[in-house]
Each structure stands twice: as C-alpha cells, then as structure tokens.
Design a protein around this motif. Structure first.
Motif, PDB file in Angstrom:
ATOM      1  N   LYS A  61     -11.494  12.190   4.236  1.00 37.92           N
ATOM      2  CA  LYS A  61     -10.349  11.542   4.883  1.00 37.92           C
ATOM      3  C   LYS A  61      -9.266  11.250   3.832  1.00 37.92           C
ATOM      4  O   LYS A  61      -9.035  10.105   3.451  1.00 37.92           O
ATOM      5  CB  LYS A  61     -10.817  10.247   5.560  1.00 37.92           C
ATOM      6  CG  LYS A  61      -9.846   9.718   6.586  1.00 37.92           C
ATOM      7  CD  LYS A  61     -10.460   8.582   7.386  1.00 37.92           C
ATOM      8  CE  LYS A  61      -9.452   8.060   8.382  1.00 37.92           C
ATOM      9  NZ  LYS A  61      -9.966   6.904   9.113  1.00 37.92           N
ATOM     10  N   MET A  64      -6.491   8.378   3.561  1.00 39.48           N
ATOM     11  CA  MET A  64      -6.774   7.000   3.143  1.00 39.48           C
ATOM     12  C   MET A  64      -6.135   6.682   1.788  1.00 39.48           C
ATOM     13  O   MET A  64      -5.917   5.524   1.470  1.00 39.48           O
ATOM     14  CB  MET A  64      -8.283   6.766   3.057  1.00 39.48           C
ATOM     15  CG  MET A  64      -8.978   6.753   4.399  1.00 39.48           C
ATOM     16  SD  MET A  64     -10.784   6.667   4.257  1.00 39.48           S
ATOM     17  CE  MET A  64     -11.007   5.088   3.490  1.00 39.48           C
ATOM     18  N   LYS A  78      -6.546   2.763   1.822  1.00 40.37           N
ATOM     19  CA  LYS A  78      -6.415   2.100   3.123  1.00 40.37           C
ATOM     20  C   LYS A  78      -7.621   2.473   3.971  1.00 40.37           C
ATOM     21  O   LYS A  78      -7.645   3.503   4.626  1.00 40.37           O
ATOM     22  CB  LYS A  78      -5.119   2.525   3.814  1.00 40.37           C
ATOM     23  CG  LYS A  78      -4.870   1.778   5.096  1.00 40.37           C
ATOM     24  CD  LYS A  78      -3.526   2.113   5.699  1.00 40.37           C
ATOM     25  CE  LYS A  78      -3.305   1.290   6.947  1.00 40.37           C
ATOM     26  NZ  LYS A  78      -1.983   1.509   7.494  1.00 40.37           N
ATOM     27  N   SER A  79      -8.631   1.592   3.949  1.00 46.04           N
ATOM     28  CA  SER A  79      -9.868   1.895   4.643  1.00 46.04           C
ATOM     29  C   SER A  79      -9.804   1.611   6.145  1.00 46.04           C
ATOM     30  O   SER A  79     -10.599   2.144   6.900  1.00 46.04           O
ATOM     31  CB  SER A  79     -11.041   1.152   4.012  1.00 46.04           C
ATOM     32  OG  SER A  79     -10.740  -0.204   3.863  1.00 46.04           O
ATOM     33  N   SER A  80      -8.875   0.757   6.565  1.00 48.29           N
ATOM     34  CA  SER A  80      -8.642   0.523   7.991  1.00 48.29           C
ATOM     35  C   SER A  80      -7.237  -0.042   8.143  1.00 48.29           C
ATOM     36  O   SER A  80      -6.556  -0.296   7.149  1.00 48.29           O
ATOM     37  CB  SER A  80      -9.675  -0.457   8.570  1.00 48.29           C
ATOM     38  OG  SER A  80      -9.437  -1.769   8.098  1.00 48.29           O
ATOM     39  N   SER A  81      -6.820  -0.285   9.365  1.00 48.86           N
ATOM     40  CA  SER A  81      -5.453  -0.776   9.565  1.00 48.86           C
ATOM     41  C   SER A  81      -5.234  -2.160   8.953  1.00 48.86           C
ATOM     42  O   SER A  81      -4.118  -2.508   8.614  1.00 48.86           O
ATOM     43  CB  SER A  81      -5.106  -0.803  11.056  1.00 48.86           C
ATOM     44  OG  SER A  81      -5.962  -1.712  11.729  1.00 48.86           O
ATOM     45  N   GLY A  82      -6.300  -2.922   8.754  1.00 46.90           N
ATOM     46  CA  GLY A  82      -6.130  -4.261   8.202  1.00 46.90           C
ATOM     47  C   GLY A  82      -6.807  -4.487   6.868  1.00 46.90           C
ATOM     48  O   GLY A  82      -6.853  -5.610   6.374  1.00 46.90           O
ATOM     49  N   THR A  83      -7.341  -3.431   6.272  1.00 45.83           N
ATOM     50  CA  THR A  83      -8.057  -3.579   5.009  1.00 45.83           C
ATOM     51  C   THR A  83      -7.556  -2.547   4.006  1.00 45.83           C
ATOM     52  O   THR A  83      -7.495  -1.362   4.321  1.00 45.83           O
ATOM     53  CB  THR A  83      -9.570  -3.375   5.211  1.00 45.83           C
ATOM     54  OG1 THR A  83     -10.019  -4.253   6.252  1.00 45.83           O
ATOM     55  CG2 THR A  83     -10.338  -3.668   3.947  1.00 45.83           C
ATOM     56  N   MET A  84      -7.204  -3.017   2.820  1.00 48.47           N
ATOM     57  CA  MET A  84      -6.699  -2.124   1.796  1.00 48.47           C
ATOM     58  C   MET A  84      -7.101  -2.641   0.420  1.00 48.47           C
ATOM     59  O   MET A  84      -7.209  -3.842   0.209  1.00 48.47           O
ATOM     60  CB  MET A  84      -5.177  -2.025   1.888  1.00 48.47           C
ATOM     61  CG  MET A  84      -4.584  -1.003   0.947  1.00 48.47           C
ATOM     62  SD  MET A  84      -2.827  -0.744   1.206  1.00 48.47           S
ATOM     63  CE  MET A  84      -2.837   0.080   2.784  1.00 48.47           C
ATOM     64  N   PHE A 102      -6.936  -8.219   3.217  1.00 49.01           N
ATOM     65  CA  PHE A 102      -7.708  -8.219   4.457  1.00 49.01           C
ATOM     66  C   PHE A 102      -6.887  -8.829   5.587  1.00 49.01           C
ATOM     67  O   PHE A 102      -6.191  -9.824   5.392  1.00 49.01           O
ATOM     68  CB  PHE A 102      -8.980  -9.071   4.311  1.00 49.01           C
ATOM     69  CG  PHE A 102      -9.852  -8.657   3.171  1.00 49.01           C
ATOM     70  CD1 PHE A 102     -10.746  -7.610   3.308  1.00 49.01           C
ATOM     71  CD2 PHE A 102      -9.780  -9.315   1.948  1.00 49.01           C
ATOM     72  CE1 PHE A 102     -11.561  -7.225   2.259  1.00 49.01           C
ATOM     73  CE2 PHE A 102     -10.589  -8.942   0.894  1.00 49.01           C
ATOM     74  CZ  PHE A 102     -11.477  -7.892   1.043  1.00 49.01           C
ATOM     75  N   ASP A 103      -7.033  -8.267   6.774  1.00 54.85           N
ATOM     76  CA  ASP A 103      -6.457  -8.860   7.980  1.00 54.85           C
ATOM     77  C   ASP A 103      -7.152 -10.208   8.183  1.00 54.85           C
ATOM     78  O   ASP A 103      -8.375 -10.270   8.273  1.00 54.85           O
ATOM     79  CB  ASP A 103      -6.703  -7.942   9.173  1.00 54.85           C
ATOM     80  CG  ASP A 103      -6.138  -8.469  10.481  1.00 54.85           C
ATOM     81  OD1 ASP A 103      -5.924  -9.691  10.616  1.00 54.85           O
ATOM     82  OD2 ASP A 103      -5.929  -7.646  11.384  1.00 54.85           O
ATOM     83  N   THR A 151      -2.379 -11.789   6.634  1.00 54.43           N
ATOM     84  CA  THR A 151      -3.197 -11.139   5.608  1.00 54.43           C
ATOM     85  C   THR A 151      -3.597 -12.129   4.527  1.00 54.43           C
ATOM     86  O   THR A 151      -2.798 -12.990   4.146  1.00 54.43           O
ATOM     87  CB  THR A 151      -2.398  -9.982   4.967  1.00 54.43           C
ATOM     88  OG1 THR A 151      -2.002  -9.072   5.990  1.00 54.43           O
ATOM     89  CG2 THR A 151      -3.195  -9.248   3.917  1.00 54.43           C
TER      90      THR A 151
END
Length: 159
Positions: A61, A64, A78-84, A102-103, A151
C-alpha cells in the motif's frame, strides 16, 4: 555471502534495465545500490526484520507513504484517516524525531478533556514526551492542512 552479492548484482541489473539505464556496468550498479541502501543493509536481527515488515506494508500500500521533506523535513506514514506517524528525515536536527498523531474523537467521548492538554505548537516546537491537542478545524503544522477531527500528538526525541 557470494549468493548475496550475486543477488545484489542481479537486482541492480534488473533495476537499471527497468529504468532504462546502462546495464553494462553491474559493478557501478552494485556500488550505487549499496550506497543507497547502506543503512538498511547494516541492520541485523529485530531491526532488520522490522524495517522489512514496514517495507512489505508500503509495497502492498505505497499510498500510505507521504513525502513532506521539502515542507516539513519529514516522511509520514498514514496508516488510517486518523492515525499518522511522522519521521524526521534527519532526526539529529530535531527533538521531533518521531511524532505520533491520533484521532482523539473516541478518547474525548470516553472523557478526555482536551482543554487540559497544551495546544500543538508550530513545527519543531513540541517537547518530547508531552501530549498535545490539535482541535478539529485547526491547521496541522506537520502537513499544513485543516484537521477534520480533534487530534492528540506526542513527539519522541531519538537523538
């Protein structure tokens, strides 16, 4: 060791062929590959396995990976929309060698009072080990974009 060298030369040959480069100098290709990947090739044990695990994730992927070296001096995962995770391209120059974001939405629902956290400072201004809060709708100093969710972030100094 001979097998590794043969594989390295073959790999360099294939990469240069794909790139359309002169494939007649495998020694030069091997030297360039060794130089480019010296930090990875020097790893052993768990560190080597960890970087290979990350490489496999990014190979599966690649979107990311985010290059923010020009604007912020860091690469981001960027592992998810709210985590980097932000990795300084030169950790020796900053106390923000790694920054986790983190979100905070679920934590706020669970009772986190973000007003008790320090607002996230500008790039390079984080104190390692201290949690920061970035309210929804404010600009993230690492990516210079407006955050779609509240965040929390923490920096790690790896110098």
């Amino acid at each position: 060791m001979k097998i590794a060298m043969i594989l390295s030369v073959l790999s360099a040959f294939l990469v240069s062929t794909i790139r359309g480069e002169d494939a007649n100098n495998p020694t030069q290709d091997l030297a360039r590959t060794r130089s480019e990947y010296a930090d990875v090739l020097a790893l052993r044990g768990t560190a080597k396995q960890e970087i290979l695990a990350i490489a496999r994730i990014l190979r599966a992927k690649p979107e990311m990976a985010i290059d923010r070296t020009t604007a912020a001096g860091e690469f981001c995962l960027k592992s998810s929309s709210g985590t980097m995770v932000h990795f300084a391209s030169n950790a020796a120059k900053t106390s923000e060698g790694i920054v986790y974001e983190f979100d905070a939405s679920e934590l706020i629902k669970a009772g986190l009072n973000p007003e008790r956290l320090t607002k996230m400072p500008s790039l390079g201004g984080m104190e390692p080990g201290r949690w920061y809060f970035l309210p929804r709708g404010t600009v993230d100093p690492h990516h210079n974009h407006t955050m779609s969710a509240a965040t929390i972030a923490i920096a790690v100094d790896v110098r």
